[in-house]
Scaffold this active site. Structure first.
Site, PDB file in Angstrom:
ATOM      1  N   ASP A 142     -19.721 -10.688  -5.423  1.00 24.29           N
ATOM      2  CA  ASP A 142     -19.063 -11.489  -4.391  1.00 24.29           C
ATOM      3  C   ASP A 142     -17.723 -10.838  -4.082  1.00 24.29           C
ATOM      4  O   ASP A 142     -17.440  -9.736  -4.561  1.00 24.29           O
ATOM      5  CB  ASP A 142     -18.901 -12.957  -4.854  1.00 24.29           C
ATOM      6  CG  ASP A 142     -19.039 -13.928  -3.694  1.00 24.29           C
ATOM      7  OD1 ASP A 142     -18.205 -13.852  -2.773  1.00 24.29           O
ATOM      8  OD2 ASP A 142     -19.978 -14.749  -3.693  1.00 24.29           O
ATOM      9  N   HIS A 192     -19.157 -11.922   1.892  1.00 29.87           N
ATOM     10  CA  HIS A 192     -18.944 -12.074   0.450  1.00 29.87           C
ATOM     11  C   HIS A 192     -19.049 -10.715  -0.246  1.00 29.87           C
ATOM     12  O   HIS A 192     -19.538 -10.613  -1.374  1.00 29.87           O
ATOM     13  CB  HIS A 192     -19.957 -13.057  -0.142  1.00 29.87           C
ATOM     14  CG  HIS A 192     -19.684 -14.481   0.242  1.00 29.87           C
ATOM     15  ND1 HIS A 192     -18.886 -15.308  -0.509  1.00 29.87           N
ATOM     16  CD2 HIS A 192     -20.060 -15.202   1.324  1.00 29.87           C
ATOM     17  CE1 HIS A 192     -18.807 -16.498   0.084  1.00 29.87           C
ATOM     18  NE2 HIS A 192     -19.504 -16.452   1.202  1.00 29.87           N
ATOM     19  N   GLU A 197     -22.362 -17.579   4.962  1.00 28.66           N
ATOM     20  CA  GLU A 197     -20.973 -17.640   5.425  1.00 28.66           C
ATOM     21  C   GLU A 197     -20.446 -16.303   5.974  1.00 28.66           C
ATOM     22  O   GLU A 197     -19.488 -15.738   5.465  1.00 28.66           O
ATOM     23  CB  GLU A 197     -20.071 -18.128   4.283  1.00 28.66           C
ATOM     24  CG  GLU A 197     -20.438 -19.538   3.857  1.00 28.66           C
ATOM     25  CD  GLU A 197     -19.570 -20.065   2.728  1.00 28.66           C
ATOM     26  OE1 GLU A 197     -19.119 -21.198   2.830  1.00 28.66           O
ATOM     27  OE2 GLU A 197     -19.340 -19.339   1.734  1.00 28.66           O
ATOM     28  N   TYR A 222     -24.657 -29.250  -6.729  1.00 32.44           N
ATOM     29  CA  TYR A 222     -23.644 -28.249  -7.046  1.00 32.44           C
ATOM     30  C   TYR A 222     -22.841 -28.821  -8.220  1.00 32.44           C
ATOM     31  O   TYR A 222     -22.067 -29.753  -8.052  1.00 32.44           O
ATOM     32  CB  TYR A 222     -22.738 -27.982  -5.840  1.00 32.44           C
ATOM     33  CG  TYR A 222     -23.185 -26.819  -4.963  1.00 32.44           C
ATOM     34  CD1 TYR A 222     -24.529 -26.448  -4.883  1.00 32.44           C
ATOM     35  CD2 TYR A 222     -22.269 -26.088  -4.224  1.00 32.44           C
ATOM     36  CE1 TYR A 222     -24.927 -25.377  -4.085  1.00 32.44           C
ATOM     37  CE2 TYR A 222     -22.662 -25.025  -3.417  1.00 32.44           C
ATOM     38  CZ  TYR A 222     -23.993 -24.670  -3.357  1.00 32.44           C
ATOM     39  OH  TYR A 222     -24.374 -23.619  -2.569  1.00 32.44           O
ATOM     40  N   PHE A 223     -23.027 -28.247  -9.382  1.00 24.17           N
ATOM     41  CA  PHE A 223     -22.429 -28.844 -10.579  1.00 24.17           C
ATOM     42  C   PHE A 223     -20.975 -28.411 -10.782  1.00 24.17           C
ATOM     43  O   PHE A 223     -20.349 -28.790 -11.763  1.00 24.17           O
ATOM     44  CB  PHE A 223     -23.243 -28.473 -11.823  1.00 24.17           C
ATOM     45  CG  PHE A 223     -24.675 -28.948 -11.773  1.00 24.17           C
ATOM     46  CD1 PHE A 223     -25.013 -30.112 -11.096  1.00 24.17           C
ATOM     47  CD2 PHE A 223     -25.681 -28.239 -12.408  1.00 24.17           C
ATOM     48  CE1 PHE A 223     -26.323 -30.562 -11.046  1.00 24.17           C
ATOM     49  CE2 PHE A 223     -26.995 -28.677 -12.374  1.00 24.17           C
ATOM     50  CZ  PHE A 223     -27.318 -29.831 -11.688  1.00 24.17           C
ATOM     51  N   ASP A 224     -20.457 -27.593  -9.868  1.00 25.35           N
ATOM     52  CA  ASP A 224     -19.039 -27.235  -9.984  1.00 25.35           C
ATOM     53  C   ASP A 224     -18.149 -28.293  -9.344  1.00 25.35           C
ATOM     54  O   ASP A 224     -16.932 -28.207  -9.439  1.00 25.35           O
ATOM     55  CB  ASP A 224     -18.775 -25.863  -9.346  1.00 25.35           C
ATOM     56  CG  ASP A 224     -19.308 -25.751  -7.923  1.00 25.35           C
ATOM     57  OD1 ASP A 224     -20.312 -26.419  -7.599  1.00 25.35           O
ATOM     58  OD2 ASP A 224     -18.716 -25.006  -7.131  1.00 25.35           O
ATOM     59  N   TRP A 271     -20.670 -22.453  -9.463  1.00 21.50           N
ATOM     60  CA  TRP A 271     -19.742 -21.485  -8.871  1.00 21.50           C
ATOM     61  C   TRP A 271     -18.474 -21.543  -9.698  1.00 21.50           C
ATOM     62  O   TRP A 271     -18.039 -22.622 -10.110  1.00 21.50           O
ATOM     63  CB  TRP A 271     -19.456 -21.859  -7.413  1.00 21.50           C
ATOM     64  CG  TRP A 271     -20.694 -21.874  -6.569  1.00 21.50           C
ATOM     65  CD1 TRP A 271     -21.400 -22.968  -6.190  1.00 21.50           C
ATOM     66  CD2 TRP A 271     -21.367 -20.735  -6.004  1.00 21.50           C
ATOM     67  NE1 TRP A 271     -22.481 -22.576  -5.418  1.00 21.50           N
ATOM     68  CE2 TRP A 271     -22.473 -21.227  -5.296  1.00 21.50           C
ATOM     69  CE3 TRP A 271     -21.130 -19.360  -6.029  1.00 21.50           C
ATOM     70  CZ2 TRP A 271     -23.359 -20.388  -4.603  1.00 21.50           C
ATOM     71  CZ3 TRP A 271     -22.002 -18.527  -5.352  1.00 21.50           C
ATOM     72  CH2 TRP A 271     -23.109 -19.040  -4.643  1.00 21.50           C
ATOM     73  N   THR A 272     -17.850 -20.395  -9.932  1.00 23.57           N
ATOM     74  CA  THR A 272     -16.867 -20.372 -11.005  1.00 23.57           C
ATOM     75  C   THR A 272     -15.432 -20.089 -10.563  1.00 23.57           C
ATOM     76  O   THR A 272     -14.636 -19.578 -11.342  1.00 23.57           O
ATOM     77  CB  THR A 272     -17.307 -19.351 -12.085  1.00 23.57           C
ATOM     78  OG1 THR A 272     -17.488 -18.068 -11.467  1.00 23.57           O
ATOM     79  CG2 THR A 272     -18.603 -19.777 -12.724  1.00 23.57           C
ATOM     80  N   GLU A 273     -15.100 -20.447  -9.325  1.00 15.13           N
ATOM     81  CA  GLU A 273     -13.699 -20.301  -8.902  1.00 15.13           C
ATOM     82  C   GLU A 273     -12.754 -21.006  -9.879  1.00 15.13           C
ATOM     83  O   GLU A 273     -11.702 -20.488 -10.231  1.00 15.13           O
ATOM     84  CB  GLU A 273     -13.465 -20.923  -7.523  1.00 15.13           C
ATOM     85  CG  GLU A 273     -14.068 -20.177  -6.375  1.00 15.13           C
ATOM     86  CD  GLU A 273     -15.431 -20.721  -6.004  1.00 15.13           C
ATOM     87  OE1 GLU A 273     -16.095 -21.331  -6.862  1.00 15.13           O
ATOM     88  OE2 GLU A 273     -15.832 -20.543  -4.831  1.00 15.13           O
TER      89      GLU A 273
HETATM   90  C1  ACM Z   1     -22.843 -21.004  -0.951  1.00 11.68           C
HETATM   91  O1  ACM Z   1     -22.409 -21.941  -1.613  1.00 11.68           O
HETATM   92  N1  ACM Z   1     -22.079 -20.375  -0.060  1.00 11.68           N
HETATM   93  C2  ACM Z   1     -24.203 -20.535  -1.084  1.00 11.68           C
END
Ligand code: ACM
Ligand code: ZN
Length: 791
Positions: free
Chosen positions: A223, A296, A359, A450-452, A500-502
C-alpha cells in the site's frame, strides 16, 4: 485501503464517505441495537457444548470420554497424519501428553480419524463422542481438521493453556455432531503495509483463523505506507518501498499533525512467504495475496518512479488516506506488473490474485500525455474507461499466469469481465450488482465487518478508525442479499472480515480489534441461519473469553460495556442504558464521577431535566468485574427544539438533521468522535439564526468545537453572536478571536449582557486553508460544531 474519513480535505471524499459510514440516527450510540431483528430461533446449547461457530446439528449424549496419556490418535490414512499431529501438538502444552498417532487400531479407548469415500463436501465432518471412543469422519482433510477444532472446544477450556494443567480431568462430553459450513469462502484479511507484523505473528493470526474453521487469509501486502514482499527482479521494492521514516501520531487529518520519528521497516522474504503458505495450508487455509494497484501504490512508485505517470519524487507515505499517486497504464508498467505476478504465482499456490483497484484518484492520469493517447487509441469515454482498460489489461496478465483476478468493488467502474471476483467493501450494493452481472462476490461491507472500527463509543476504547461496528452488528449481518435470485445467490461465495492497521500498530491492538468479532463472523459464515442465535452466542462467549485468556489473547470486552439510547422531549432527556452481554448489570452516576460497584444499579430509563453527565459501566453479576466508561452529557438550554436556519446548510450524517445534532441538548464532546454527531461546514462559514419564538431572556451562547478524544479538529477562526427582536436589525453582543477560541477548550463560551431577544445569530468563520498531504494542494478546513447552547 481507504480514506474512509471525511475529510476536512475534500467535499468529494466526504460525500462518498457518507454512503460508506451509513451512520445511525443522530449517531447517538448503537448503530444497530434497534434495527436488526434478534436471531433467537435456535435453543441454547449447554456450556460444555458451546462450540463457536455453532454446528449444524449437535445432539448431547449420556456420559463422557476421558482423554489420557494413552489415548491414541488412530488414522485411517496417511493423508490425515498432518492434521492428527497438529492436534497432538496443540494439546501437549496443557496436558503434558504426547499422544501416539498411529494407523494400528489399539485395544483401548481412542480417537479415530477416518477419511470416508462418500460425501461431496470435503469441509463437512461427523464427530461422535461416547465414553469409549471418539470418532471423526470426513471426506476430506479439511473436514477432519474442523472436526478436531470442534473436539478441541469440547475439551475443558484449559486445553488452550500454554502450561501444563494437572488438576483438570480431560473429559469430553458425549455427543453426536453433523456439521458443514454455510459458505465456501470464510475469510479474514490483514493489512501489513500500514503496520508490519513479523512471521511469528502472521502464524498466530493464521491459528486464529483456523480456530474458527475459516479458510482464507487475505494478505494485503502493499500500500502507500509500505511494500512488504520480496520480489527478486525488483529489489528496490523492498530496499526503498519497505521503509517509511516515521508515522503520523494520532488521527491522520488532525490539525497540526505530529510525527513519531520512528521508522517502520520490514518485509517478508520469499522463503518466509513459502513458510507461511505451508503453515496456512496445513491448517486448511488458502492465502489470497494482494498487491494494490493502480492507486494505493506510493511505496511501489517510490522504488520505481518510472512506472508512474508524472515526474515526481514519490515517497512512502507517512500519513494515512487516499493519495494522488497512480501506476501509469503504459506498456512499461504492464511489463513490470507481469514480472511481479510471475514471482507471486511461484509463491502462492492458491487460485486467486487480488489486485486491489480501490480508491483511484485520476489527477495524475489527467496530467499525462500517454494516458491521453491511450484514451484516444482505445476509444475510451473518460478516465473511468481508462481505469477499466487498466484493470482489464491486468486481468489478462493474471490469467496468463493461470490465476483468477480479484479486486475491490471499484474495479466494476467503467466495466470489467465477469471472470473477476468482486470484494464488496463500500457496502452491499456493489456486491449485489456484481452478482447480478455474473461475478463471484465476497461480501466485505465496512459497516458490518471491518474490525478496525470502534466496537463501542466508551471513552476507554483505544484509538481506532472512524465509525463503529459493535459485536451485535457483526452477528446480525447476513452476507446473503435478499435481493438476489437463487441463481444469483450462488455467486455470493462468502464473507470476509478486515483488519486495516493505520491505528492498530501492534499485535495486541490487532487482537483487541479482532476478538470477539471474529467469532461472530465465523458463525454467520458457517452456521445455518436457523441455528444462529444471538442470545445463545452471547452465553457461549463466556467460555470463549476464558479460552482467549488462556491463549494470551488481548480480547475486547466492549460487549460488556454500556451503550445509551437518548430521547429528548421538550427539555427532558429520557436515557435508556443497555449492555449486550448476558448476565451483566449496569451501574451509573449522575455527578460525573466514575461508577463503582456501589454506584446505583440501573433499573430503567433515566429521566433528566438538568445539566448532567451520566456515566455508566457494565458489571458482571457473577464476578463483579466492571467494564467500560460510557458517558452522555446533557444540557437543557433555550434553543432546544426551536427553529434554526442557515445561510448554507451543514453536512450532517445520514439520517441526521442539523436541528437534531445542533440544538438537541446532547453533547458529543464526551465520547469517541463520530462524524454523525457533528454538523460540518466544508467550504462556507457557519451562519445560523435561531428563532426562540418569543422575546426571551438570554445572556450566553456556547459552542462545542473540539472532539475531545482522538481527534484534533480545526476550530473556527472567529465567532460572533448577534441578537435581534425582529430578524432584521441585529446587534453584535459578543465576539471571540482565534487565540481566545483556541485557549477555550472543547466548549467555547460567549457571554454577553443579559437582555431579551427573539432571534440569535451565530457566525463562525473558517480558518485558513491548509496543505492537504493527500491531495497535495491547499484545501479548506471544515468547521465542526456539536451543539449551539443558548442560555
Ligand atoms: C478499502 O477499504 N479501501 C478496500
Ligand atoms: Zn447535540
Amino acid at each position: 485501503m481507504r480514506a474512509r474519513y471525511p475529510s476536512s480535505a475534500s467535499g468529494l471524499t466526504f460525500k462518498s464517505l457518507l454512503t460508506v459510514l451509513a451512520v445511525s440516527l443522530l449517531g447517538l450510540g448503537h448503530a444497530t441495537a434497534n434495527s436488526a431483528p434478534e436471531k433467537t430461533a435456535a435453543t441454547a446449547l449447554a456450556p460444555a457444548y458451546g462450540i463457536i461457530p455453532r454446528p449444524v446439528s449437535l445432539t448431547p449424549k449420556e456420559g463422557q470420554f476421558t482423554l489420557t496419556r494413552d489415548t491414541a490418535l488412530v488414522i485411517s490414512d496417511e493423508k490425515i497424519r498432518p492434521a492428527a499431529t497438529l492436534f497432538r501438538d496443540l494439546i501437549t502444552p496443557a496436558t503434558g501428553y504426547i499422544l501416539p498417532v498411529t494407523t494400528e487400531a489399539p485395544a483401548g479407548p481412542a480417537i479415530r480419524l477416518s477419511l470416508t469415500k462418500g460425501g461431496d463436501n470435503p469441509e463437512a465432518y461427523q464427530l461422535s463422542v461416547s465414553p469409549t471412543q471418539v470418532s471423526i469422519t470426513a471426506s476430506g482433510t479439511a473436514g477432519l481438521f474442523y472436526g478436531l477444532q470442534s473436539l478441541r472446544q469440547l475439551l475443558p477450556v484449559e486445553i488452550d493453556s500454554p502450561a501444563v494443567i494437572n488438576h483438570t480431568p480431560w473429559t469430553i462430553p458425549a455427543v453426536e455432531i453433523d456439521d458443514a459450513p454455510l459458505y465456501a469462502y470464510r475469510g479474514l484479511h490483514l493489512d501489513v503495509s500500514r503496520s508490519f507484523f513479523d512471521v511469528a505473528f502472521i502464524k498466530r493470526y493464521i491459528d486464529f483463523i483456523a480456530l474458527h474453521k475459516m479458510n482464507r487469509f487475505h494478505w494485503h501486502l502493499t500500500d502507500n505506507q509500505g511494500w512488504r514482499m520480496e520480489i527478486k527482479k525488483y529489489p528496490k521494492l523492498t530496499e526503498i518501498g519497505a521503509t517509511r521514516p516515521e508515522t503520523v501520531i494520532g488521527h491522520t487529518i488532525n490539525r497540526d499533525p505530529h510525527y513519531d520519528g520512528a521508522p517502520v521497516t520490514g518485509y517478508y522474504t520469499q522463503d518466509q512467504i513459502r513458510e507461511v503458505v505451508a503453515y496456512a495450508a496445513a491448517r486448511e487455509i488458502t492465502i489470497v495475496p494482494e498487491i494494490d494497484i493502480p492507486g494505493h501504490a506510493s511505496a511501489m512508485l517510490a522504488a520505481y518512479p518510472e512506472i508512474g505517470c508524472v515526474a515526481k519524487d514519490f515517497k512512502v507515505k507517512t500519513r494515512f488516506g487516499v493519495f494522488l499517486d497512480n501506476v501509469c497504464p503504459t506498456e512499461e508498467a504492464f511489463a513490470f506488473l507481469d514480472n511481479i505476478f510471475a514471482e507471486m504465482v511461484e509463491l502462492f499456490p492458491g487460485p486467486v490474485l487480488h489486485i486491489g483497484g480501490d480508491e483511484i484518484l485520476f489527477d495524475q492520469w489527467q496530467d499525462c500525455a500517454p494516458c491521453t493517447e491511450i484514451i484516444k487509441r482505445e476509444n475510451l469515454e473518460d478516465y473511468h474507461g481508462l481505469q477499466s482498460y487498466f484493470i482489464k489489461r491486468v486481468e489478462k496478465l493474471v490469467q496468463k499466469h493461470g490465476k483468477q483476478m480479484a479486486g475491490w468493488n471499484e474495479i466494476l467502474d467503467g466495466g470489467i469481465n465477469p471472470s473477476a471476483i468482486i470484494y464488496s467493501w463500500t457496502g452491499t450494493q456493489a456486491g449485489i450488482e456484481a452478482a447480478q452481472a455474473g461475478h463471484d462476490v465476497i461480501m466485505a461491507p465496512s459497516r458490518h465487518i471491518y474490525f478496525d472500527q470502534y466496537e463501542s463509543l466508551n471513552l476507554d476504547e483505544p484509538q481506532s478508525i472512524h465509525s463503529i461496528t459493535p459485536l451485535h452488528e457483526v452477528y446480525h449481518y447476513d452476507p446473503m442479499p435478499a435481493e438476489l435470485t437463487p441463481e444469483q445467490q450462488k455467486h455470493i461465495l462468502g464473507a470476509q472480515g478486515h483488519i486495516w492497521t493505520e491505528y492498530l500498530r501492534s499485535p495486541r491492538r490487532v487482537e483487541y480489534a479482532l476478538f470477539p468479532r471474529l467469532s461472530a463472523l465465523s458463525e454467520i459464515t458457517w452456521t445455518p441461519k436457523d441455528q444462529q442465535s444471538w442470545p445463545d452466542y452471547l452465553t457461549r462467549l463466556d467460555r470463549y473469553f476464558q479460552r482467549l485468556d488462556l491463549m494470551g489473547i488481548n480480547a475486547s470486552h466492549a460487549t460488556y460495556k454500556v451503550y445509551g439510547e437518548p430521547v429528548v422531549t421538550g427539555r427532558t432527556l429520557s436515557l435508556t442504558l443497555k449492555v449486550e452481554g448476558h448476565d451483566h448489570a449496569i451501574r451509573y452516576t449522575l455527578d460525573g464521577s466514575k461508577p463503582t460497584a456501589r454506584s446505583p444499579l440501573y433499573t430503567g430509563p433515566l429521566t433528566l431535566d438538568q445539566k448532567v453527565t451520566v456515566r455508566a459501566v457494565g458489571q458482571n453479576i457473577t464476578t463483579g468485574a466492571l467494564y467500560g466508561d460510557y458517558r452522555q452529557s446533557f444540557e437543557p438550554h433555550k434553543a432546544m427544539g426551536r427553529k434554526i436556519t442557515f445561510a448554507s446548510a451543514p453536512i450532517v450524517g445520514e439520517n441526521a438533521h442539523p436541528q437534531a445534532t445542533l440544538i438537541d441538548g446532547l453533547r458529543a464532546t464526551d465520547r469517541i468522535f463520530q462524524l454523525a454527531e457533528w454538523s460540518q461546514w466544508y467550504d462556507t462559514d457557519l451562519e445560523a439564526v435561531i428563532d426562540l419564538e418569543k422575546m426571551t431572556a438570554v445572556s450566553e451562547v456556547r459552542l462545542g468545537v473540539e472532539a475531545g478524544q482522538y481527534r484534533r479538529l480545526h476550530p473556527p477562526k472567529s465567532i460572533s453572536v448577534m441578537t435581534s427582536a425582529d430578524n432584521k436589525t441585529w446587534r453584535t453582543v459578543a465576539q471571540l478571536n482565534e487565540a481566545k477560541i483556541r485557549a477555550s477548550g472543547p466548549t467555547v463560551s460567549l457571554p454577553f449582557p443579559a437582555q431579551k431577544a427573539r432571534y440569535i445569530k451565530i457566525i463562525a468563520t473558517k480558518n485558513d486553508k491548509v496543505l492537504s498531504a493527500q491531495y497535495e494542494k491547499m484545501v479548506p478546513v471544515s468547521i465542526f460544531i456539536d451543539e449551539i447552547i443558548v442560555q
